[in-house]
Motif scaffolding. Structure first.
Motif, mmCIF file in Angstrom:
data_model
loop_
_atom_site.group_PDB
_atom_site.id
_atom_site.type_symbol
_atom_site.label_atom_id
_atom_site.label_comp_id
_atom_site.label_asym_id
_atom_site.label_seq_id
_atom_site.Cartn_x
_atom_site.Cartn_y
_atom_site.Cartn_z
ATOM 1 N N GLU A 63 63.269 -36.433 -32.640
ATOM 2 C CA GLU A 63 63.043 -36.968 -33.991
ATOM 3 C C GLU A 63 61.746 -36.400 -34.566
ATOM 4 O O GLU A 63 61.680 -35.976 -35.720
ATOM 5 C CB GLU A 63 63.015 -38.495 -33.918
ATOM 6 N N ASN A 101 66.611 -42.756 -32.282
ATOM 7 C CA ASN A 101 65.636 -43.702 -31.704
ATOM 8 C C ASN A 101 65.487 -43.509 -30.199
ATOM 9 O O ASN A 101 64.435 -43.738 -29.630
ATOM 10 C CB ASN A 101 66.060 -45.151 -31.961
ATOM 11 N N ASP A 102 66.599 -43.077 -29.591
ATOM 12 C CA ASP A 102 66.551 -42.866 -28.129
ATOM 13 C C ASP A 102 65.956 -41.502 -27.771
ATOM 14 O O ASP A 102 65.782 -41.187 -26.599
ATOM 15 C CB ASP A 102 67.966 -42.960 -27.536
ATOM 16 N N PRO A 133 62.886 -39.803 -29.208
ATOM 17 C CA PRO A 133 61.739 -39.703 -30.122
ATOM 18 C C PRO A 133 61.142 -38.299 -30.222
ATOM 19 O O PRO A 133 60.638 -37.907 -31.268
ATOM 20 C CB PRO A 133 60.720 -40.691 -29.534
ATOM 21 N N GLU A 152 69.685 -44.090 -35.798
ATOM 22 C CA GLU A 152 69.693 -44.992 -34.631
ATOM 23 C C GLU A 152 69.793 -44.208 -33.335
ATOM 24 O O GLU A 152 69.114 -44.484 -32.353
ATOM 25 C CB GLU A 152 70.895 -45.930 -34.725
#
Ligand code: SF4
Length: 504
Positions: free
Chosen positions: A109, A103-104, A106, A100
């Motif tokens: 990630e 998600n902020d 990307p 989660e």
């Protein structure tokens, strides 16, 4: 006829779009600056990347704003968790809670997914230990050496992919790096392409005939040499690929020679291969590389930061060994109490060949020591003259690799192992691991034999059976286990006389 070429790096690239790879190459560049520039590293760690540093980022093609990856300094412990868990399984390295958070971020990630994929691919290569060689006698020798490396080097040994050939195309090295683990001497001579092409192709063909193309392709065309020193290095790589079917990797320390790097990129990039690898000797050099090539051009190129203030530890071999002394001397007082902080710069388990001097060494990586300062053991060596001579010399070396413990060979442990006798058997203690031999009567008496002046395999077998009344099958099984798992010293075996096996 030209062979077909294989490429497992494609597995890394496949899931990503071109646009994603473009972003990945920028994050990669950001981390190169982090690793190779102490001031920038300090700024990132404190979350204080100043305007000048941001301007420089833009200048070298990093288009994103640092806040897009601020998780790095805001929650460094989470990034650390991700990267350490990556070594476990592909899908579980990100917990739901952390997913989660990502998600902020990307970009981060995406980067983590990419490096995970890269690590998985490398792990796979190291774990598969090779396409099996056509030559069973060599293959068995090699598997014993790999077992020995894993016992001796522990976790360090798991990152070695054990190519079977290093073929040097020059003698000495023009670069003379301060940390050279092979203590390479100054450049003396190079292998002339025009005069030696048939010779080189003949050597490649012999290796292909003996080991099979795929296995012979697990090779380097340099070792204690710099590829750039031979102006026809890339031609040699192409010739080698035409014969074996495999493109070989290139690591170079001549990283700021733009034409050289452009030529290597032009060679590898259309094939989607993860090379060249660049040794970066100073922050100044890193800056020059970044000025000369865009992040996307160097997308697949690994940079190995070799500056003195780099956080990456150096293997204390060769020139550094001379500074730091014999790491094994710690062992008598500190054996296994601390992890020994080194692996080996050497990777070849097989034949180390110099085509200028025309000599061959049979080698495998080990812990650096007074006896083996370059991080590899030498099991045999010879010189040769012609291609035919090379062929017969390699075959002779292979013939000398025993398939079973030879009757006349001393039952002696590898020189890194200490045997610790116990009431119920013994432990074999290598610099990074303990191997237990407990709870069988044969272990107890064998432990004593291993501690004392070595007897031959044949005598050991006779003593265990006749004097200590041990079961013949149990004796043969344990001796075979010690032999097959590389615990025994095979360096002294190379008398070039046929060996007679005692165990079937
Ligand atoms: S590390 Fe490589 S480039 Fe540097 S001196 Fe040694 S052989 Fe040459």
């Amino acid at each position: 006829m030209a062979k077909t070429h294989t490429n497992s790096y494609q597995y890394v690239l496949d899931p990503f779009t071109r646009d994603e790879l473009y972003h990945i190459s920028q994050v990669k560049r950001f981390f190169e600056c982090y690793e190779g520039d102490a001031q920038f590293r300090a700024a990132v760690n404190s979350g204080q990347i100043n305007a000048e540093q941001q301007r420089r980022m833009k200048q070298i093609g990093i288009d994103f704003h640092p806040r897009e990856i601020a998780l790095l300094w805001e929650k460094p412990e989470i990034i650390e968790k991700f990267t350490s868990r990556m070594c476990s399984t592909e899908h579980s390295f990100i917990s739901e809670e952390h997913a989660e958070l990502l998600n902020d971020y990307p970009l981060l990630e995406l980067w983590l997914r990419f490096i995970l994929r890269k690590r998985m691919q490398f792990k796979k290569i190291c774990a598969q230990r090779l396409p099996i060689s056509k030559n069973t006698r060599f293959e068995n020798w090699r598997q014993r050496r790999i077992a020995s490396v894993q016992s001796e080097l522990g976790a360090f040994g798991r990152h070695i992919d054990h190519p079977i050939l290093a073929i040097e195309l020059s003698e000495g090295c023009s670069v003379q790096c301060w940390f050279c683990s092979f203590s390479s001497k100054k450049l003396q001579k190079i292998l002339d392409y025009n005069q030696s092409n048939d010779f080189f192709r003949g050597i490649a063909q012999v290796c292909t005939d003996i080991f099979g193309g795929k296995t012979a392709g697990m090779a380097l065309l340099y070792y204690a040499t710099e590829p750039c020193d031979n102006p026809h290095y890339i031609d040699y790589m192409q010739d080698f690929a035409d014969i074996t079917g495999s493109y070989v990797c290139t690591s170079t320390a001549v990283s700021t020679n733009k034409k050289w790097i452009d030529d290597l990129l032009a060679f590898y990039r259309p094939k989607n291969l993860p090379w060249p690898r660049l040794s970066v000797l100073s922050t100044k050099m890193l800056n020059k590389i970044h000025d000369q090539h865009s992040p996307y051009e160097l997308r697949d190129v690994s940079m190995i930061m070799q500056m003195k203030d780099s956080e990456r530890p150096k293997v204390p071999g060769g020139r550094i060994f001379e500074e730091k002394g014999d790491m094994r001397e710690r062992d008598s007082t500190n054996y296994l109490q601390n992890v020994i902080p080194q692996g080996s710069i050497a990777c070849v388990t097989g034949f180390y060949i110099n085509l200028v001097r025309k000599d061959i060494k049979l080698v495998s990586p080990c812990f650096t020591s007074e006896k083996w300062p370059y991080g590899y053991r030498v099991f045999d060596e010879a010189s040769f003259d012609t291609v035919e001579d090379f062929h017969s010399t390699v075959l002779e070396m292979i013939d000398n690799m025993p398939q079973k413990p030879p009757a006349n060979m001393p039952l002696r442990l590898r020189d890194d192992i200490i045997c610790r006798p116990l009431a119920n058997g013994f432990d074999l203690v290598s610099p990074n691991q303990i191997h237990h031999f407990h709870n069988k009567s044969v272990f107890h008496v064998l432990g004593e034999l291993l501690m004392n002046t070595p007897v031959s395999y044949q005598d050991a077998s006779d003593i265990l059976v006749d004097k200590y009344r041990q079961d013949l099958f149990a004796v043969h099984a344990v001796l075979k286990h010690l032999f097959n798992n590389g615990f025994l010293d095979e360096v002294k075996l190379n008398t070039r006389e046929p060996t007679i096996g005692i165990l079937s």
